[in-house]
Design a protein around this motif. Structure first.
Motif, PDB file in Angstrom:
ATOM      1  N   ALA A  83       0.829  -1.198   0.000  1.00  0.00           N
ATOM      2  CA  ALA A  83       0.000   0.000   0.000  1.00  0.00           C
ATOM      3  C   ALA A  83       0.870   1.257   0.000  1.00  0.00           C
ATOM      4  O   ALA A  83       0.503   2.283  -0.552  1.00  0.00           O
ATOM      5  N   GLY A  84       2.060   1.159   0.614  1.00  0.00           N
ATOM      6  CA  GLY A  84       2.959   2.306   0.692  1.00  0.00           C
ATOM      7  C   GLY A  84       3.444   2.780  -0.660  1.00  0.00           C
ATOM      8  O   GLY A  84       3.888   3.912  -0.807  1.00  0.00           O
ATOM      9  N   SER A  85       3.381   1.918  -1.683  1.00  0.00           N
ATOM     10  CA  SER A  85       3.921   2.314  -2.985  1.00  0.00           C
ATOM     11  C   SER A  85       2.837   2.866  -3.905  1.00  0.00           C
ATOM     12  O   SER A  85       3.120   3.265  -5.019  1.00  0.00           O
ATOM     13  N   LEU A  86       1.599   2.888  -3.440  1.00  0.00           N
ATOM     14  CA  LEU A  86       0.522   3.425  -4.280  1.00  0.00           C
ATOM     15  C   LEU A  86       0.513   4.953  -4.218  1.00  0.00           C
ATOM     16  O   LEU A  86       1.002   5.545  -3.255  1.00  0.00           O
ATOM     17  N   SER A  87      -0.093   5.558  -5.247  1.00  0.00           N
ATOM     18  CA  SER A  87      -0.190   7.022  -5.250  1.00  0.00           C
ATOM     19  C   SER A  87      -1.202   7.445  -4.182  1.00  0.00           C
ATOM     20  O   SER A  87      -2.001   6.644  -3.713  1.00  0.00           O
ATOM     21  N   LYS A  88      -1.149   8.720  -3.854  1.00  0.00           N
ATOM     22  CA  LYS A  88      -2.046   9.249  -2.819  1.00  0.00           C
ATOM     23  C   LYS A  88      -3.511   8.997  -3.155  1.00  0.00           C
ATOM     24  O   LYS A  88      -4.293   8.590  -2.298  1.00  0.00           O
ATOM     25  N   GLY A  89      -3.846   9.233  -4.418  1.00  0.00           N
ATOM     26  CA  GLY A  89      -5.229   9.051  -4.848  1.00  0.00           C
ATOM     27  C   GLY A  89      -5.663   7.599  -4.703  1.00  0.00           C
ATOM     28  O   GLY A  89      -6.772   7.304  -4.262  1.00  0.00           O
ATOM     29  N   MET A  90      -4.763   6.681  -5.098  1.00  0.00           N
ATOM     30  CA  MET A  90      -5.094   5.259  -4.983  1.00  0.00           C
ATOM     31  C   MET A  90      -5.228   4.841  -3.535  1.00  0.00           C
ATOM     32  O   MET A  90      -6.077   4.033  -3.182  1.00  0.00           O
ATOM     33  N   ARG A  91      -4.354   5.393  -2.706  1.00  0.00           N
ATOM     34  CA  ARG A  91      -4.451   5.042  -1.278  1.00  0.00           C
ATOM     35  C   ARG A  91      -5.788   5.488  -0.718  1.00  0.00           C
ATOM     36  O   ARG A  91      -6.412   4.787   0.077  1.00  0.00           O
ATOM     37  N   GLN A  92      -6.223   6.661  -1.177  1.00  0.00           N
ATOM     38  CA  GLN A  92      -7.498   7.157  -0.683  1.00  0.00           C
ATOM     39  C   GLN A  92      -8.639   6.264  -1.163  1.00  0.00           C
ATOM     40  O   GLN A  92      -9.562   5.971  -0.409  1.00  0.00           O
ATOM     41  N   LYS A  93      -8.540   5.809  -2.418  1.00  0.00           N
ATOM     42  CA  LYS A  93      -9.570   4.911  -2.928  1.00  0.00           C
ATOM     43  C   LYS A  93      -9.561   3.609  -2.134  1.00  0.00           C
ATOM     44  O   LYS A  93     -10.614   3.062  -1.796  1.00  0.00           O
ATOM     45  N   LEU A  94      -8.367   3.136  -1.843  1.00  0.00           N
ATOM     46  CA  LEU A  94      -8.244   1.894  -1.075  1.00  0.00           C
ATOM     47  C   LEU A  94      -8.873   2.072   0.309  1.00  0.00           C
ATOM     48  O   LEU A  94      -9.579   1.191   0.809  1.00  0.00           O
ATOM     49  N   ALA A  95      -8.637   3.238   0.905  1.00  0.00           N
ATOM     50  CA  ALA A  95      -9.202   3.496   2.235  1.00  0.00           C
ATOM     51  C   ALA A  95     -10.734   3.587   2.160  1.00  0.00           C
ATOM     52  O   ALA A  95     -11.430   3.142   3.068  1.00  0.00           O
ATOM     53  N   ILE A  96     -11.253   4.141   1.068  1.00  0.00           N
ATOM     54  CA  ILE A  96     -12.707   4.201   0.920  1.00  0.00           C
ATOM     55  C   ILE A  96     -13.252   2.790   0.722  1.00  0.00           C
ATOM     56  O   ILE A  96     -14.270   2.416   1.315  1.00  0.00           O
ATOM     57  N   ALA A  97     -12.551   1.997  -0.086  1.00  0.00           N
ATOM     58  CA  ALA A  97     -12.968   0.602  -0.284  1.00  0.00           C
ATOM     59  C   ALA A  97     -13.016  -0.108   1.064  1.00  0.00           C
ATOM     60  O   ALA A  97     -13.955  -0.841   1.359  1.00  0.00           O
ATOM     61  N   ARG A  98     -12.016   0.147   1.879  1.00  0.00           N
ATOM     62  CA  ARG A  98     -11.972  -0.506   3.182  1.00  0.00           C
ATOM     63  C   ARG A  98     -13.199  -0.157   4.026  1.00  0.00           C
ATOM     64  O   ARG A  98     -13.743  -1.007   4.728  1.00  0.00           O
ATOM     65  N   ALA A  99     -13.619   1.100   3.920  1.00  0.00           N
ATOM     66  CA  ALA A  99     -14.764   1.536   4.717  1.00  0.00           C
ATOM     67  C   ALA A  99     -16.075   0.941   4.201  1.00  0.00           C
ATOM     68  O   ALA A  99     -17.090   1.012   4.873  1.00  0.00           O
ATOM     69  N   LEU A 100     -16.030   0.351   2.978  1.00  0.00           N
ATOM     70  CA  LEU A 100     -17.268  -0.148   2.370  1.00  0.00           C
ATOM     71  C   LEU A 100     -17.400  -1.660   2.396  1.00  0.00           C
ATOM     72  O   LEU A 100     -18.470  -2.208   2.110  1.00  0.00           O
TER      73      LEU A 100
END
Ligand SMILES: Nc1ncnc2c1ncn2[C@@H]1O[C@H](COP(=O)(O)OP(=O)(O)O)[C@@H](O)[C@H]1O
Ligand SMILES: [Mg+2]
Lengths: 305, 238
Positions: free
Chosen positions: A128-145
């Motif tokens: 996850a550390g190597s993803l772009s900021k935008g992707m990390r945010q998408k990943l975090a939103i996915a996690r919340a869903l």
């Protein structure tokens, strides 16, 4: 879906949230708009049963705060202010970990579904550390869903993103709109709230105003008349005694007059000003944008008065 | 307790990708086993049976130190790491209970500490056998075995408890490390007693230290459980 009465939180002597009343129905996208330090994050933390209110009560997803906190946590998803991902774990392992902490029936399938939906499937094995900021945010939103929450709390989802990533995230939120999912969106970005939300609450420690973006704007549009005076005429704002005038402010040689119906009331206003000895240069309507309203409220001026 | 297992495996998966942790958990024990075996061959070289036994006894001390040292790295990173990555809040937003979180973090360090310690001990015995030819069984007395098998889990638990408390207050791993190092002190007690009294560790001493450790662990764990509550973590932790 979310009902709060007098929700209050203090930190020592500092009052972070003061007597918040809320009623957010199922399926609504509610914008919680306020500047930094307004108490937005504190509010989310209380509503998601992470910290206890000092006083007040709330029913979240059908359960009373403080009585069924675990049940509430099961039914809500939270996108925290920082994405908070395990940098060393892959995108997929991050999601799998969280899916398994919830009662998600088939974690692998669900994780795959969201990774594909958010176009992260090709990057699933990257840390996850190597993803772009935008992707990390998408990943975090996915996690919340992942656990299909009834309420999704989003704490400043586009803060710190570049415009392009912010747009992607905004489009994503737009697509998440559903009649079964209530979204509580905290932001200090007015445009974002205006664009995404059914209703907006302007908040700074206290709820200052609530309404649909259009209604909030309408409440202000055309309701103020600016009278430009040829000479300062001191004291005239105090002398203005018309029943329909709710407020008079002076800005140099201008009077900003709040009234309910300028079309009908402006002639009487001008007549009265002339009677009082004012030399009226010209009169126009003050165009108030939602942004002005917001700034007004945030500066502590009570725009409604 | 399903969530506890999920959390444990996450901790270990993360630890395995952290060089500092791998160093503390794998390389350090191997290094100490290597040194022990080397010292024993030196003792053998002197040709005096007491010298061999002294060397052997000294080596055994490592297996009382290791359970306090091994968990330091895991515990520091599992707490400070979560803070640095700001993952605590999303984790706390899940239905995991405060106790599950606490137990997950504690066991994630205690279990490897005990297992790796015992494995190192086995490795040490095997290596001694191979290098020296035989393990001096007369030196491997009941007090030693009681210490290595009975005290080491308590030593590990104590060390983990201290480290978790310290880490909740520290914002960077290095500081947490330094403050936590005093948790190895109880592991040093037998060493001090041994070298001052010039006697072998006896069973009474082991039992006494065990009793003290049980009390210390109870106090530390009580404090740690209080610190590991959502409200505390989100509003009080640094
Ligand atoms: N743990 C805390 N201890 C003390 N004060 C806090 C704590 N958390 C928040 N506050 C204070 O409460 C207020 C609201 O903070 P916050 O909810 O983070 O606002 P926002 O998210 O709108 O920026 C701020 O003045 C902040 O300093
Ligand atoms: Mg905030």
């Amino acid at each position: 879906m979310i009902q709060a009465q007098g929700l209050t939180r203090r930190f020592g002597t500092r009052l972070a949230v003061d007597g918040l009343d809320l009623d957010v129905p199922r399926g609504e996208v509610f914008g919680f708009l306020g500047p930094n330090g307004a108490g937005k994050t504190t509010t989310i933390r209380m509503l998601a049963a992470l910290i206890a209110p000092t006083s007040g009560s709330a029913i979240v997803a059908g359960h009373r705060l403080g009585e069924a906190n675990r049940e509430i946590r099961r039914r809500v998803g939270v996108l925290t202010e920082t994405p908070g991902l395990y940098r060393r774990l892959s995108a997929r392992d991050n999601l799998l970990f969280f899916a398994r902490l919830y009662p998600v029936r088939e974690p692998e399938r669900q994780v795959e579904r969201y990774l594909r939906l958010f176009e992260l499937w090709d990057r699933r094995d990257e840390p996850a550390g190597s993803l772009s900021k935008g992707m990390r945010q998408k990943l975090a939103i996915a996690r919340a869903l992942l656990h299909e929450p009834e309420i999704l709390f989003l704490d400043e989802p586009t803060a710190g993103l570049d415009p392009e990533a912010a747009k992607t995230v905004r489009d994503l939120i737009e697509a998440l709109r559903s009649k079964d999912r209530t979204i509580f969106l905290c932001t200090h970005n007015l445009d974002e709230a205006d664009r995404l939300c059914d209703r907006i609450g302007l908040f700074r420690t206290r709820m200052l105003a609530v309404g649909a973006p259009a209604a909030l704007k309408k409440e202000m549009y055309g309701r103020r008349t600016v009278v430009h005076l040829a000479s300062p005429s001191p004291g005239i704002e105090q002398a203005l005694d018309l029943p329909f005038v709710t407020k008079v402010e002076r800005l140099d040689d201008r009077l900003i007059v709040s009234l309910a119906d300028p079309d009908a009331e402006n002639p009487a206003l001008v007549r009265r000003l002339v009677e009082l000895g004012a030399e009226v240069r010209f009169v126009n309507e003050l165009r108030v944008s939602l942004e002005d309203l917001y700034l007004d409220l945030m500066e502590g001026r009570d725009a409604k008065a | 307790m399903r969530r506890l297992r999920v959390l444990l495996f996450k901790e270990w998966r993360e630890s395995l990708r952290n060089k500092m942790v791998v160093f503390g958990v794998v390389l350090l024990p191997l290094f100490l086993v290597g040194i022990s075996v080397y010292m024993i061959t030196l003792g053998e070289g002197i040709g005096d049976p007491t010298a061999s036994i002294v060397m052997f006894n000294t080596s055994l001390m490592y297996f009382l130190l290791l359970p306090t040292i091994i968990p330091l790295a895991i515990a520091v990173y599992s707490i400070v790491g979560e803070k640095e990555q700001t993952t605590l809040e999303p984790l706390l937003a899940t239905p995991i209970s405060d106790l599950e979180l606490f137990l997950g973090k504690a066991l994630a360090s205690v279990i490897p500490a005990v297992v790796v310690n015992w494995l190192s001990f086995g490795l040490f015995l095997a290596a001694t056998r191979i290098v020296v030819g035989a393990v001096p069984l007369q030196a491997l007395t009941a007090p030693w075995l009681a210490s290595i098998f009975g005290l080491s889990p308590l030593l590990a638990l104590f060390s983990v408890g201290v480290t978790m408390l310290v880490s909740s207050r520290a914002s960077d791993a290095r500081a947490a490390y330094q403050f936590s190092s005093f948790a190895i002190l109880p592991g040093l007690v037998p060493l001090i007693v041994y070298s001052s009294k010039q006697t072998l560790v006896d069973l009474r001493l082991v039992v006494a230290e065990g009793a003290v450790l049980v009390v210390l662990c109870a106090v530390i764990l009580y404090l740690a459980i209080r610190v590991f509550r959502r409200e505390q973590i989100l509003t009080r932790w640094k």
